[in-house]
Design a protein around this motif. Structure first.
Motif, PDB file in Angstrom:
ATOM      1  N   VAL B  21      13.095 -15.391  -2.750  1.00  0.00           N
ATOM      2  CA  VAL B  21      12.988 -16.521  -1.817  1.00  0.00           C
ATOM      3  C   VAL B  21      12.155 -16.111  -0.596  1.00  0.00           C
ATOM      4  O   VAL B  21      11.338 -16.902  -0.104  1.00  0.00           O
ATOM      5  CB  VAL B  21      14.388 -17.047  -1.422  1.00  0.00           C
ATOM      6  N   LEU B  22      12.324 -14.873  -0.120  1.00  0.00           N
ATOM      7  CA  LEU B  22      11.479 -14.397   0.990  1.00  0.00           C
ATOM      8  C   LEU B  22      10.011 -14.387   0.567  1.00  0.00           C
ATOM      9  O   LEU B  22       9.132 -14.762   1.340  1.00  0.00           O
ATOM     10  CB  LEU B  22      11.914 -12.986   1.419  1.00  0.00           C
ATOM     11  N   MET B  24       8.654 -16.409  -1.543  1.00  0.00           N
ATOM     12  CA  MET B  24       8.222 -17.807  -1.518  1.00  0.00           C
ATOM     13  C   MET B  24       7.931 -18.242  -0.077  1.00  0.00           C
ATOM     14  O   MET B  24       6.927 -18.918   0.184  1.00  0.00           O
ATOM     15  CB  MET B  24       9.309 -18.692  -2.130  1.00  0.00           C
ATOM     16  N   MET B  25       8.814 -17.856   0.864  1.00  0.00           N
ATOM     17  CA  MET B  25       8.610 -18.239   2.266  1.00  0.00           C
ATOM     18  C   MET B  25       7.324 -17.640   2.832  1.00  0.00           C
ATOM     19  O   MET B  25       6.699 -18.238   3.713  1.00  0.00           O
ATOM     20  CB  MET B  25       9.796 -17.780   3.120  1.00  0.00           C
ATOM     21  N   ALA B  28       4.002 -19.619   3.275  1.00  0.00           N
ATOM     22  CA  ALA B  28       3.727 -20.518   4.408  1.00  0.00           C
ATOM     23  C   ALA B  28       2.816 -19.851   5.446  1.00  0.00           C
ATOM     24  O   ALA B  28       1.759 -20.413   5.773  1.00  0.00           O
ATOM     25  CB  ALA B  28       5.040 -20.994   5.033  1.00  0.00           C
ATOM     26  N   PRO B  29       3.145 -18.656   5.976  1.00  0.00           N
ATOM     27  CA  PRO B  29       2.186 -18.013   6.884  1.00  0.00           C
ATOM     28  C   PRO B  29       0.849 -17.708   6.216  1.00  0.00           C
ATOM     29  O   PRO B  29      -0.192 -17.778   6.880  1.00  0.00           O
ATOM     30  CB  PRO B  29       2.887 -16.710   7.313  1.00  0.00           C
ATOM     31  N   HIS B  74       2.206 -21.932  -3.733  1.00  0.00           N
ATOM     32  CA  HIS B  74       3.481 -22.208  -3.062  1.00  0.00           C
ATOM     33  C   HIS B  74       4.274 -23.251  -3.851  1.00  0.00           C
ATOM     34  O   HIS B  74       5.487 -23.113  -4.063  1.00  0.00           O
ATOM     35  CB  HIS B  74       3.193 -22.704  -1.641  1.00  0.00           C
TER      36      HIS B  74
END
Lengths: 153, 153, 153
Positions: B21-22, B24-25, B28-29, B74
């Motif tokens: 999950v990290l 996947m996050m 975004a950046p 993403h």
């Protein structure tokens, strides 16, 4: 842990959540099928699978209404099935009656199958709209129980 | 509750689910980085960050292939990692062998890291396709165990 | 199972997760509202709701900036609220202090409400950017605790 797996409501949640998530995952190969048959890809490297001529490959970097339709259906699944799974899990832990829980799970999962068929086959409205609303109401009903049983702000 | 946290399979699930999950996050950046360097934004208010001239700001309201590529990556993460987390959690509760569970979690998380690298660097197919298929099969295999252990329709 | 529902941190998680998921679901009717008032639809069958003239219906198959804005906000919710729910659930199971847990849950949920308002009303940056960063940091902080308490690779 054995606790959870001896609880009928939790077992029912496991079953229906898995089925509806598998349905959602099925949208990916369906998108692939439409991309192949409609020759409509997003990535340059994907166009090389059956075609080497650069000119013809360039033409395959296009959007196609059928592909976009399946993708919107997939997106709608993400927007609705994920909330169902989250709220449904917490709902199952509040200890509802098995029959009430089964009703919620069956109506939601049924509504999403009808939604997918209505969307992919472009059936006239309100078939898709109604199936979407029924799924939303089911999730709201479970959220209501979670908030009235487990409220700690 | 202490029960769950004393269970090795559940601890392994916590670890791998959090890592993936990290990952996947992190998309975004990465999207933000490409938006900045390619000067390709979706929102008028975002173009004001380093530019005041309205004419130049209007030109920054564009799409750029590199940005769109990261966004597709993403989106693919959402479509695959969310099912893994849901089905993986239920799978962990069915009490599989630790070694079998670790195999599933490691193969899935590894496949998604390879998928991201293949996608963002636009490596030739079938690198991205294969890593996607491996992740799908891992999730199906866990779903099979959930449905055969916890079926209550 | 009664265990989980007697645990204050878990009850707080249930409450805030349900609230923020309901907020995410609310983006769907909001998109519908903008589609109706801006007459901007994606599906041919949707244009028939209040209009029978095929020429006028064709014109309604368009994108509109307001609709796209709400859809981007919804997508951003999916990309941020889903990680919060997954990592927050595991975090709640690691047995943090109630006050620390409440701080995390409240800050995250608050940041997402501010994010939605900033996005939909197109407030000047950095309002939206900051609220997004605050939500990300909160989720990272919970992920840090999960990985330091429950690491099993």
């Amino acid at each position: 842990m054995a606790d959870l797996m001896n609880n009928d409501v939790f077992l029912a949640f496991c079953t229906y959540a898995t089925i509806v998530v598998l349905k959602m995952m099925f949208m990916a190969p369906l998108t692939g099928y439409y991309r192949m048959t409609r020759k409509a890809f997003s990535n340059w490297e994907d166009t090389a699978i059956r075609q080497k001529d650069p000119e013809k490959r360039k033409k395959m970097l296009q959007t196609h209404p059928d592909v976009e339709r399946v993708r919107r259906c997939h997106q709608n699944d993400l927007e609705n099935i994920v909330p169902f799974v989250v709220i449904g899990l917490l709902y199952a832990l509040t200890g509802p009656d098995l029959s009430t829980a089964l009703l919620h799970f069956r109506v939601f999962v049924g509504s999403r199958f009808i939604h997918t068929v209505s969307y992919v086959l472009a059936l006239p409205q309100p078939s898709r709209g109604l199936s979407w609303v029924v799924g939303m109401i089911t999730t709201f009903s479970m959220a209501y129980r979670v908030l009235t049983t487990a409220l700690l702000l």
